[in-house]
Design a protein around this motif. Structure first.
Motif, short mmCIF file in Angstrom:
data_model
loop_
_atom_site.label_atom_id
_atom_site.label_comp_id
_atom_site.label_asym_id
_atom_site.label_seq_id
_atom_site.Cartn_x
_atom_site.Cartn_y
_atom_site.Cartn_z
N GLU A 129 0.80 -1.22 0.00
CA GLU A 129 0.00 0.00 0.00
C GLU A 129 0.84 1.28 0.00
N ARG A 130 1.95 1.25 0.72
CA ARG A 130 2.70 2.48 0.94
C ARG A 130 3.88 2.67 0.00
N PHE A 131 4.37 1.58 -0.60
CA PHE A 131 5.53 1.68 -1.49
C PHE A 131 5.27 1.07 -2.86
N PHE A 132 4.99 -0.22 -2.91
CA PHE A 132 5.00 -0.91 -4.19
C PHE A 132 3.96 -0.38 -5.17
N THR A 133 2.72 -0.22 -4.72
CA THR A 133 1.67 0.26 -5.63
C THR A 133 1.92 1.70 -6.06
N PRO A 134 2.12 2.66 -5.15
CA PRO A 134 2.32 4.04 -5.61
C PRO A 134 3.62 4.25 -6.38
N LEU A 135 4.67 3.48 -6.07
CA LEU A 135 5.93 3.62 -6.80
C LEU A 135 5.91 2.92 -8.15
N GLY A 136 4.89 2.10 -8.39
CA GLY A 136 4.83 1.35 -9.64
C GLY A 136 5.74 0.14 -9.65
N MET A 137 6.03 -0.41 -8.46
CA MET A 137 6.87 -1.61 -8.35
C MET A 137 5.97 -2.84 -8.47
N THR A 138 5.50 -3.09 -9.68
CA THR A 138 4.43 -4.07 -9.90
C THR A 138 4.90 -5.52 -9.82
N ASP A 139 6.21 -5.74 -9.84
CA ASP A 139 6.73 -7.12 -9.82
C ASP A 139 7.52 -7.41 -8.55
N THR A 140 7.29 -6.65 -7.49
CA THR A 140 8.03 -6.82 -6.24
C THR A 140 7.10 -7.38 -5.17
N GLY A 141 7.55 -8.41 -4.47
CA GLY A 141 6.76 -9.02 -3.42
C GLY A 141 7.52 -10.15 -2.76
N PHE A 142 6.84 -10.87 -1.87
CA PHE A 142 7.48 -11.96 -1.13
C PHE A 142 7.38 -13.31 -1.83
N HIS A 143 6.71 -13.35 -2.97
CA HIS A 143 6.73 -14.55 -3.79
C HIS A 143 6.36 -14.15 -5.21
N VAL A 144 6.59 -15.08 -6.12
CA VAL A 144 6.26 -14.85 -7.53
C VAL A 144 4.92 -15.51 -7.82
N PRO A 145 3.90 -14.72 -8.19
CA PRO A 145 2.59 -15.32 -8.48
C PRO A 145 2.66 -16.27 -9.68
N ALA A 146 1.70 -17.16 -9.76
CA ALA A 146 1.70 -18.20 -10.79
C ALA A 146 1.76 -17.62 -12.21
N ASP A 147 1.10 -16.48 -12.43
CA ASP A 147 1.08 -15.92 -13.79
C ASP A 147 2.39 -15.24 -14.17
N LYS A 148 3.33 -15.16 -13.22
CA LYS A 148 4.64 -14.58 -13.52
C LYS A 148 5.78 -15.58 -13.31
N ALA A 149 5.43 -16.82 -13.00
CA ALA A 149 6.43 -17.82 -12.62
C ALA A 149 7.48 -18.04 -13.70
N ASP A 150 7.08 -17.92 -14.96
CA ASP A 150 8.04 -18.17 -16.05
C ASP A 150 9.07 -17.05 -16.19
N ARG A 151 8.93 -15.98 -15.40
CA ARG A 151 9.87 -14.87 -15.47
C ARG A 151 10.95 -14.95 -14.38
N LEU A 152 10.83 -15.90 -13.45
CA LEU A 152 11.82 -16.04 -12.38
C LEU A 152 13.08 -16.71 -12.91
N ALA A 153 14.23 -16.13 -12.60
CA ALA A 153 15.51 -16.67 -13.06
C ALA A 153 15.95 -17.85 -12.20
N ASP A 154 16.75 -18.73 -12.78
CA ASP A 154 17.40 -19.79 -12.02
C ASP A 154 18.54 -19.18 -11.20
N VAL A 155 18.90 -19.86 -10.11
CA VAL A 155 20.08 -19.48 -9.33
C VAL A 155 21.20 -20.45 -9.68
N TYR A 156 22.41 -19.88 -9.82
CA TYR A 156 23.59 -20.69 -10.17
C TYR A 156 24.63 -20.62 -9.06
#
Length: 408
Positions: free
Chosen positions: A223-250
């Motif tokens: 409410e106070r940062f992500f939405t007003p700042l336009g940080m639309t892809d930031t959160g504590f998990h990756v939703p199912a509709d964005k899962a294919d955008r998560l990178a692998d860790v090496y």
């Protein structure tokens, strides 16, 4: 009239970050082009599988480019909206959240932690082979923000660290309140204010934000940062509709990069109980650039004020007592102090980060993500990758190139 009220009630949609030709804001296109072969060389040397670089000058993007793969196994290239585990880059956002509540007089920097979290009322301090003694003075919100509260991460070999390893406070299945209750009975490593100790300070701070705001931590950030700042892809998990955008860790092993955590099946695809204020967020390079530009602007972004200018100054200037001349994390970081959320370059010293500028502030994340901001140069830089163990290859390689690109 009702229509007017409806319009006023609508949220202000964040705009895209503006772009500029480097020369229009005092940078050289030719010099910035040297970033490309430098990153490609690191990939060829198998120091990373893929990387992303964002450079802003005077609030405008002058360079943004991606290299290599988000997933080598799937032959998926790293792209502009690839999602990364940013780990400890979460800390600055949590610190900003606490300081927003400070600006709103819902907490004070010198409040004892126990004022907001009563479970910390009787904290003790480890004393070698002797019985623990009372924490005096009691650790404060300020101590949490600058890592002088005495909390550990459990990385060492002391009895305190072994208790952290036993209680596992950062277990993704523990809520923030369960986490603070788990560590409240564990002694501190040092008396508050005496040593800089990298530990679960910012995770405890996240629970303070919940207590002071009356909201779930993720809700407050959204409410106070992500939405007003336009940080639309930031959160504590990756939703199912964005899962294919998560990178692998090496992970680097014997000069070879191997997949350490594939995106498919990653724990970050599920919403955790523990919303880690110290290392739980995922984000994109542009999202994080938006947050940093707000800080670089003195707490303002696209017409909205998030933090007071004086509060941002507390974040971005050294706030350690004189008894702590520099921070130590793995090794002595000469000429480096800590503000209420960022490391801060207090002196030029070639023994650590030799290309840093005086007054530069920044930090990074466990998977070798980095950022730095030079207020004097009106410069914001973010680099993203997903490489373990933590290394500073990208920052050390690109920092001199980017600073040398400044021509005015």
């Amino acid at each position: 009239m009702k229509f007017l009220f409806f319009l006023l009630a609508l949220p202000i949609l964040a705009k895209e970050l503006p772009t500029a030709k480097p020369e229009d804001v005092g940078m050289s296109s030719e010099a910035l082009a040297n970033i490309d072969p430098a990153v490609e060389k690191l990939i060829k040397q198998k120091k990373l599988a893929g990387g992303s670089v964002l450079v802003l000058r005077q609030g405008k993007i002058v360079y943004q480019k991606q290299f290599g793969f988000a997933s080598r196994a799937a032959k998926k290239p790293l792209v502009g909206d690839t999602i990364f585990r940013i780990y400890s880059m979460t800390k600055a956002i949590t610190s900003a959240a606490a300081l927003m509540l400070h600006d709103e007089e819902k907490l004070k920097l010198d409040d004892p932690i126990s004022k907001h979290l009563p479970e910390f009322e009787s904290l003790t301090v480890w004393k070698g082979g002797a019985d623990p003694i009372k924490a005096s003075p009691a650790p404060t919100i300020r101590d949490l923000l600058r890592h002088t509260a005495g909390f550990s991460y459990g990385w060492g070999g002391t009895p305190v660290d072994r208790l952290y390893q036993k209680f596992k406070p950062l277990d993704r299945n523990k809520t923030l309140s369960e986490m603070t209750r788990a560590v409240a009975g564990v002694p501190l490593l040092y008396q508050p204010g005496k040593k800089w100790v990298y530990g679960i300070n910012t995770d405890v701070l996240a629970r303070v934000v919940e207590a002071a705001s009356g909201k779930k931590f993720s809700t407050f950030l959204e409410e106070r940062f992500f939405t007003p700042l336009g940080m639309t892809d930031t959160g504590f998990h990756v939703p199912a509709d964005k899962a294919d955008r998560l990178a692998d860790v090496y992970a680097g092993k014997a000069g070879v990069l191997v997949t350490a955590e594939p995106a498919k099946g990653s724990p970050f695809l599920k919403s955790p109980a523990h919303q880690s204020g110290g290392g739980g967020l995922v984000s994109t390079i542009t999202d994080y650039g938006r947050f940093l530009q707000m800080i670089a602007n003195g707490g303002n972004f696209q017409g909205k004020t998030y933090l007071k200018k004086d509060t941002v100054k507390l974040m971005t200037t050294n706030q350690l007592p004189k008894e702590i001349p520099a921070i130590i994390l793995g090794q002595q970081r000469y000429g480096t102090g800590f503000g209420l959320g960022f490391s801060v370059r207090t002196a030029i010293d070639n023994r650590w980060d030799k290309d840093a500028r005086l007054g530069e502030f920044g930090w990074g994340g466990m998977a070798s993500t980095h950022y730095w901001v030079s207020p004097k140069d009106e410069l914001v830089v973010v680099t993203m990758e997903q490489t373990l163990p933590y290394n500073s290859n990208m920052e050390e390689t690109l920092k001199p190139i980017i600073y040398e690109a400044i021509i005015n």
